[in-house]
Scaffold this motif. Structure first.
Motif, mmCIF file in Angstrom:
data_model
loop_
_atom_site.group_PDB
_atom_site.id
_atom_site.type_symbol
_atom_site.label_atom_id
_atom_site.label_comp_id
_atom_site.label_asym_id
_atom_site.label_seq_id
_atom_site.Cartn_x
_atom_site.Cartn_y
_atom_site.Cartn_z
ATOM 1 N N LEU A 41 20.686 -11.413 -28.723
ATOM 2 C CA LEU A 41 21.785 -10.443 -28.630
ATOM 3 C C LEU A 41 23.072 -11.133 -28.194
ATOM 4 C CD1 LEU A 41 19.786 -7.582 -26.923
ATOM 5 C CD2 LEU A 41 21.035 -7.328 -29.075
ATOM 6 N N PHE A 42 22.941 -12.053 -27.246
ATOM 7 C CA PHE A 42 24.103 -12.779 -26.738
ATOM 8 C C PHE A 42 24.771 -13.590 -27.852
ATOM 9 C CE2 PHE A 42 26.045 -16.460 -24.587
ATOM 10 C CZ PHE A 42 26.913 -15.799 -23.722
ATOM 11 N N THR A 43 23.971 -14.271 -28.668
ATOM 12 C CA THR A 43 24.570 -15.070 -29.744
ATOM 13 C C THR A 43 25.273 -14.183 -30.761
ATOM 14 O OG1 THR A 43 22.540 -15.172 -31.075
ATOM 15 C CG2 THR A 43 22.910 -16.956 -29.507
ATOM 16 N N LYS A 44 24.705 -13.018 -31.051
ATOM 17 C CA LYS A 44 25.342 -12.085 -31.986
ATOM 18 C C LYS A 44 26.676 -11.588 -31.425
ATOM 19 C CE LYS A 44 22.085 -12.033 -35.125
ATOM 20 N NZ LYS A 44 22.348 -12.626 -36.433
ATOM 21 N N ALA A 45 26.670 -11.215 -30.143
ATOM 22 C CA ALA A 45 27.896 -10.703 -29.528
ATOM 23 C C ALA A 45 28.964 -11.792 -29.416
ATOM 24 C CB ALA A 45 27.579 -10.114 -28.155
ATOM 25 N N LYS A 46 28.542 -13.010 -29.087
ATOM 26 C CA LYS A 46 29.511 -14.111 -29.018
ATOM 27 C C LYS A 46 30.113 -14.392 -30.394
ATOM 28 C CE LYS A 46 30.385 -16.681 -25.989
ATOM 29 N NZ LYS A 46 31.508 -16.725 -25.052
ATOM 30 N N ARG A 47 29.293 -14.275 -31.440
ATOM 31 C CA ARG A 47 29.809 -14.484 -32.792
ATOM 32 C C ARG A 47 30.832 -13.401 -33.143
ATOM 33 N NH1 ARG A 47 28.910 -13.500 -38.359
ATOM 34 N NH2 ARG A 47 29.700 -15.285 -39.519
ATOM 35 N N ILE A 48 30.547 -12.168 -32.771
ATOM 36 C CA ILE A 48 31.509 -11.092 -33.011
ATOM 37 C C ILE A 48 32.824 -11.418 -32.315
ATOM 38 C CG2 ILE A 48 32.072 -8.668 -32.522
ATOM 39 C CD1 ILE A 48 29.024 -8.079 -32.911
ATOM 40 N N GLY A 55 39.163 -14.678 -36.791
ATOM 41 C CA GLY A 55 39.190 -14.111 -38.136
ATOM 42 C C GLY A 55 38.574 -15.019 -39.184
ATOM 43 N N VAL A 56 37.969 -16.114 -38.757
ATOM 44 C CA VAL A 56 37.434 -17.109 -39.689
ATOM 45 C C VAL A 56 35.913 -17.137 -39.602
ATOM 46 C CG1 VAL A 56 37.369 -19.567 -40.275
ATOM 47 C CG2 VAL A 56 39.498 -18.530 -39.475
ATOM 48 N N THR A 57 35.258 -17.018 -40.762
ATOM 49 C CA THR A 57 33.814 -17.185 -40.834
ATOM 50 C C THR A 57 33.502 -18.250 -41.864
ATOM 51 O OG1 THR A 57 31.694 -16.164 -41.387
ATOM 52 C CG2 THR A 57 33.638 -15.193 -42.419
ATOM 53 N N LEU A 58 32.693 -19.188 -41.492
ATOM 54 C CA LEU A 58 32.318 -20.249 -42.417
ATOM 55 C C LEU A 58 30.994 -19.966 -43.119
ATOM 56 C CD1 LEU A 58 33.352 -23.423 -40.384
ATOM 57 C CD2 LEU A 58 34.668 -22.131 -42.083
ATOM 58 N N ILE A 63 31.777 -9.278 -39.276
ATOM 59 C CA ILE A 63 31.398 -8.659 -38.015
ATOM 60 C C ILE A 63 30.402 -7.517 -38.216
ATOM 61 C CG2 ILE A 63 32.300 -7.272 -36.096
ATOM 62 C CD1 ILE A 63 34.846 -9.014 -36.245
ATOM 63 N N TYR A 64 30.576 -6.731 -39.248
ATOM 64 C CA TYR A 64 29.753 -5.532 -39.448
ATOM 65 C C TYR A 64 28.255 -5.836 -39.420
ATOM 66 C CZ TYR A 64 28.690 -0.843 -41.241
ATOM 67 O OH TYR A 64 28.224 0.440 -41.394
ATOM 68 N N PRO A 65 27.773 -6.849 -40.139
ATOM 69 C CA PRO A 65 26.336 -7.148 -40.070
ATOM 70 C C PRO A 65 25.859 -7.538 -38.667
ATOM 71 C CG PRO A 65 27.323 -8.292 -41.930
ATOM 72 C CD PRO A 65 28.447 -7.706 -41.128
ATOM 73 N N GLU A 66 26.741 -8.099 -37.877
ATOM 74 C CA GLU A 66 26.363 -8.461 -36.514
ATOM 75 C C GLU A 66 26.183 -7.218 -35.645
ATOM 76 O OE1 GLU A 66 25.294 -11.288 -36.113
ATOM 77 O OE2 GLU A 66 26.459 -12.693 -37.292
ATOM 78 N N TRP A 67 27.024 -6.198 -35.861
ATOM 79 C CA TRP A 67 26.846 -4.936 -35.134
ATOM 80 C C TRP A 67 25.529 -4.277 -35.540
ATOM 81 C CZ3 TRP A 67 29.205 -4.331 -30.858
ATOM 82 C CH2 TRP A 67 30.538 -4.735 -30.674
ATOM 83 N N LEU A 68 25.209 -4.324 -36.824
ATOM 84 C CA LEU A 68 23.917 -3.813 -37.281
ATOM 85 C C LEU A 68 22.778 -4.554 -36.573
ATOM 86 C CD1 LEU A 68 24.695 -3.676 -41.109
ATOM 87 C CD2 LEU A 68 24.375 -1.678 -39.651
ATOM 88 N N ALA A 69 22.901 -5.870 -36.485
ATOM 89 C CA ALA A 69 21.874 -6.687 -35.835
ATOM 90 C C ALA A 69 21.769 -6.368 -34.345
ATOM 91 C CB ALA A 69 22.171 -8.172 -36.043
#
Length: 180
Positions: A41-48, A55-58, A63-69
């Protein structure tokens, strides 16, 4: 739609993903100890938070899939707190989905009660605040875990997982409204 109806719609999306992953991987998540779920959960929230800031994703996922996760891993965390970690994927899909539905309903009922008491305050919050609240909850959970699960006056781990699920649902609702 009411907040409760919007949350049910978001939970339906989350459950669909959970069910699809059960078909792909079975209940492989059963081997995770609750502390590992907290770290996930922590890694998902930190990624968000990182995506909100840069604003950069490699990797191409936003963000939306991370909230689902976060919703799904929050529910997994509640299941693991109840059942404990297993040595293998020991849970069949119907059992996992029954437990998922139980905890999703528990989160929804808590959200409904708190939303009543707080008067829809979440609607006036910035989505980045949901991220910060989730990270705060996760840091609290880590402290509780490091203290052997004991608290003096604070809510326990399960209550914090439920709050994380609900903040994630608020974020999903806000994004769905923005996209509409």
């Amino acid at each position: 739609m009411t907040t409760q109806e919007q949350a049910k719609t978001a939970l339906k999306k989350c459950r669909g993903i959970f069910q699809d992953k059960l078909e792909d991987y079975g209940s492989s998540w059963r081997i995770m100890r609750p502390m590992t779920v907290t770290d996930q959960l922590f890694t998902k929230a930190k990624r968000i938070r990182r995506l909100e800031e840069t604003g950069v994703t490699l990797v191409g996922e936003g963000i939306y899939p991370e909230w689902l996760a976060l919703v799904n891993y929050g529910i997994i965390g509640l299941i693991q707190l109840e059942r404990g970690a297993a040595d293998n994927a020991d849970m069949d899909a119907p059992t996992a989905l029954t437990l998922y539905d139980h905890y999703a309903e528990e989160a929804l009922q808590l959200m409904t009660a708190k939303n009543h008491d707080y008067g829809e305050a979440w609607r006036g919050m910035r989505p980045t605040s949901y991220t910060d609240f989730v990270l705060t909850k996760l840091n609290r959970i880590k402290e509780i875990e490091d203290n052997g699960g004991k608290t003096s006056v604070s809510e326990g781990i399960a209550s914090n997982y439920l709050d994380i699920i609900n903040y994630a649902l608020f974020a999903l609702i806000k994004e769905d409204e923005r996209q509409a």
